[in-house]
Design an enzyme around this catalytic site. Structure first.
Site, short mmCIF file in Angstrom:
data_model
loop_
_atom_site.label_atom_id
_atom_site.label_comp_id
_atom_site.label_asym_id
_atom_site.label_seq_id
_atom_site.Cartn_x
_atom_site.Cartn_y
_atom_site.Cartn_z
N ASP A 27 49.15 6.17 60.11
CA ASP A 27 48.00 5.98 59.23
C ASP A 27 47.47 4.56 59.37
O ASP A 27 48.14 3.61 58.99
CB ASP A 27 48.44 6.26 57.78
CG ASP A 27 47.31 6.01 56.79
OD1 ASP A 27 46.14 5.92 57.22
OD2 ASP A 27 47.62 5.89 55.58
N ASN A 29 44.42 3.36 58.11
CA ASN A 29 43.57 2.80 57.05
C ASN A 29 44.16 2.97 55.65
O ASN A 29 43.47 2.80 54.65
CB ASN A 29 42.15 3.40 57.13
CG ASN A 29 42.14 4.89 56.84
OD1 ASN A 29 43.20 5.49 56.61
ND2 ASN A 29 40.96 5.49 56.84
N ASP A 31 45.30 5.51 53.73
CA ASP A 31 45.05 6.55 52.73
C ASP A 31 46.13 7.64 52.74
O ASP A 31 45.98 8.68 52.10
CB ASP A 31 43.66 7.18 52.94
CG ASP A 31 43.53 7.90 54.28
OD1 ASP A 31 44.50 7.86 55.07
OD2 ASP A 31 42.47 8.49 54.53
N ASP A 35 45.59 8.91 61.42
CA ASP A 35 44.21 8.88 61.89
C ASP A 35 44.12 8.21 63.26
O ASP A 35 45.12 7.75 63.82
CB ASP A 35 43.33 8.14 60.87
CG ASP A 35 43.93 6.79 60.49
OD1 ASP A 35 44.37 6.07 61.39
OD2 ASP A 35 43.99 6.49 59.28
N ASP A 200 44.00 26.91 73.37
CA ASP A 200 44.75 27.58 72.30
C ASP A 200 44.74 29.10 72.45
O ASP A 200 43.68 29.69 72.69
CB ASP A 200 44.09 27.18 70.97
CG ASP A 200 44.89 27.59 69.76
OD1 ASP A 200 46.02 27.10 69.59
OD2 ASP A 200 44.38 28.42 68.96
N GLU A 254 47.83 27.92 76.29
CA GLU A 254 48.95 28.41 75.48
C GLU A 254 49.00 29.91 75.63
O GLU A 254 47.98 30.59 75.43
CB GLU A 254 48.76 28.02 74.01
CG GLU A 254 49.96 28.41 73.17
CD GLU A 254 49.63 28.62 71.69
OE1 GLU A 254 50.54 28.56 70.87
OE2 GLU A 254 48.45 28.88 71.36
N ASP A 327 54.18 23.81 66.35
CA ASP A 327 54.40 25.18 65.89
C ASP A 327 55.87 25.55 65.78
O ASP A 327 56.20 26.67 65.36
CB ASP A 327 53.76 26.18 66.86
CG ASP A 327 52.25 26.16 66.80
OD1 ASP A 327 51.71 25.82 65.72
OD2 ASP A 327 51.63 26.49 67.82
C1 GLC Z 1 48.17 28.27 68.32
C2 GLC Z 1 48.36 26.91 67.70
C3 GLC Z 1 48.74 27.11 66.27
C4 GLC Z 1 47.64 27.82 65.56
C5 GLC Z 1 47.27 29.13 66.27
C6 GLC Z 1 45.96 29.64 65.81
O1 GLC Z 1 49.33 29.01 68.36
O2 GLC Z 1 49.30 26.17 68.42
O3 GLC Z 1 49.03 25.90 65.62
O4 GLC Z 1 48.00 28.09 64.26
O5 GLC Z 1 47.15 28.95 67.66
O6 GLC Z 1 44.93 28.79 66.23
CA CA Z 2 44.32 7.37 57.28
#
Ligand code: GLC
Ligand code: CA
Length: 478
Positions: A27, A29, A31, A35, A200, A254, A327
């Site tokens: 972090d 900044n 909060d 970031d 993804d 993925e 995940d």
């Molecule tokens: C992939 C991502 C996961 C996400 C899913 C839906 O498996 O790694 O984090 O929840 O796709 O986008």
């Molecule tokens: Ca921050």
């Protein structure tokens, strides 16, 4: 590992990557939320680890129903993380340190707060009407994250498909306009200078025509045979590949539940559309599909999974090597032992970094971060953990269901990065957005940096050995 053979050399094969899940990294900044200011300050640390590139989990605007994997604007930065100018600063600094940067490309679905979806809800004669998958009558598919895979939208008077959470409507990739949008988004980031994409759930983007009913008694995955490796997948990915080939960029997909046989189609021959794929077999040595079924860890299953992929792709494709990401729970707590923390952390590192492939290291893995165990389901945040608690093993007592969440929740990999033994683990000057693991006084970067035998220094050593010896990269696995 033996000879270096005649395997084709490509820059991405010799690299290793560090995955940053920004919300919990650093972090900058104050909060309480990680970031891009924090990332900027920590780039030297990433470089010193010995990696050559960074993969950013989604950093775009998102209502965070699935922490950034529900995108409401593909061309901007989440205000919690900074803005486009700050991203460009990070990108330039990373490049000046010799680090490549790849972005998460999430195009199986958007957020339901994305303007395309908001428009699509307005009716059938809308220009965005066919951007999503609408039906008068839903089929029997279950979603992976939240009950049924269909949600009724009153405004439109129809149901929309969501393989993941309700707030993640699936895009209709059969619509050429949608594919054009994807290509435009890719160009937007490539023109800015990013070096590639992690794509993804990319094997889910083409759905079987007619969306046939799935096997009724299978929980969650019943529709999968009709949306995994769907009929037009290679055609669509081929279109995206063409864009990437105009830039010297790199693509890793993925592939949840992908088999060796289907992965070969993505990675080799005429249909090659990805440089690498994240496969899941070796993540299932103690479970079936992350949280659904848990079983005791089996070393034999793990070795079989490693061997299967190493053997199948040898000489024809290239493996992505990983043990953790955002995940999966922390690997020491799963395949090692927290009691033998240092031994487990170093053993697991060596077990995968020296296989044939490109290693990925998830933030905190290099210091041996472990799982958290929260005392009630309300303390967990992840949409998938809540789904599993509520909808999946409903005949079991609550105690058992909570136990399963404690062992398998994705939240375990999403606790703030442990930088120092000081307050808030040096992650922030303010109360962090999520629980910090109580072991931060010993498990942290500052302490391990000074200890020559630490897990952190072991990772550094492994990565530098890999750079010194080519056979550690191109050698064959035995
Ligand atoms: C992939 C991502 C996961 C996400 C899913 C839906 O498996 O790694 O984090 O929840 O796709 O986008
Ligand atoms: Ca921050």
């Amino acid at each position: 590992m033996t000879d270096s053979g005649d395997r084709k050399k490509d820059w991405y094969k010799e690299m290793s990557f560090y995955q940053i899940w920004v919300r919990s990294f650093a972090d900058g900044n104050g909060d309480g939320i990680g970031d891009l200011y924090g990332v900027y300050d920590k780039l030297e640390y990433v470089k010193r680890l010995g990696v050559d590139g960074i993969w950013f989990s989604p950093i775009y605007p998102s209502p965070n129903a699935d922490f950034g994997y529900d995108i409401s604007d593909y061309r901007n930065i989440h205000p919690d993380f900074g803005n486009l100018d700050q991203f460009k600063k990070v990108l330039n600094k990373a490049h000046s340190l010799g680090l490549k940067v790849i972005m998460d490309l999430v195009v199986n679905h958007t957020s339901d707060e994305h303007p395309w979806f908001i428009e699509s809800c307005k009716g059938k004669d809308n220009p965005y009407s066919d951007y999503y998958i609408w039906r008068d009558k839903p089929n029997n598919w279950k979603s992976l994250f939240e009950g049924e895979a269909w949600e009724y939208n009153r405004e439109r008077g129809q149901y929309y498909l969501h393989i993941f959470a309700k707030k993640q409507p699936d895009l209709n990739m059969d619509n050429p306009k949608v594919r054009q949008e994807v290509k435009d988004i890719m160009r937007f980031w490539l023109d800015m200078g990013v070096d590639g994409f992690r794509e993804d759930v990319i094997n889910f983007i083409s759905k079987k025509e007619g969306l046939p009913d799935g096997i009724p008694f299978l929980p969650a995955v019943n529709g999968m045979p009709y949306y995994k490796d769907g009929p037009h997948i290679h055609e669509y990915l081929g279109e995206f590949r063409k864009v990437c080939q105009e830039y010297d960029c790199f693509q890793i997909g993925e592939g949840p539940m992908t088999t060796v046989k289907s992965a070969k189609k993505y990675l080799t021959g005429k249909t090659k559309s990805l440089d690498m794929m994240f496969s899941f077999d070796h993540m299932m040595a103690d479970c079936i599909y992350t949280e659904y079924i848990h079983r005791p860890f089996s070393l034999v299953k793990l070795k079989k999974a490693f061997t299967k992929w190493q053997t199948a792709l040898n000489g024809i494709g290239w493996n992505a090597l990983y043990l953790e990401n955002h995940d999966h729970p922390r690997i020491i707590s799963r395949y090692g032992s927290e009691l033998y923390w240092r031994e487990s952390g170093t053993m697991l590192a060596a077990s995968y970094i020296f296989q044939q492939g490109t290693p990925f290291i998830y933030q905190g893995q290099e210091i041996g971060m472990t799982n958290i165990s929260l005392s009630s389901i309300d303390k967990y945040i992840d949409v998938s953990s809540h789904n599993n608690y509520k909808n999946v093993h409903t005949n079991e007592p609550e105690r058992n269901r909570l136990k399963r969440i404690q062992m398998s929740s994705r939240d375990s990999s999403r606790t703030p990065m442990q930088w120092t033994p000081e307050k808030y683990a040096g992650f922030s000057t303010n109360k962090p957005w999520f629980y910090i693991n109580h072991n931060y006084k010993t498990v942290n970067v500052e302490t391990e940096d000074k200890d020559p035998n630490s897990i952190l220094n072991f990772y550094r050593k492994c990565l530098s050995l890999r750079k010194e010896h080519e056979w550690l990269i191109y050698g064959r696995y035995r």
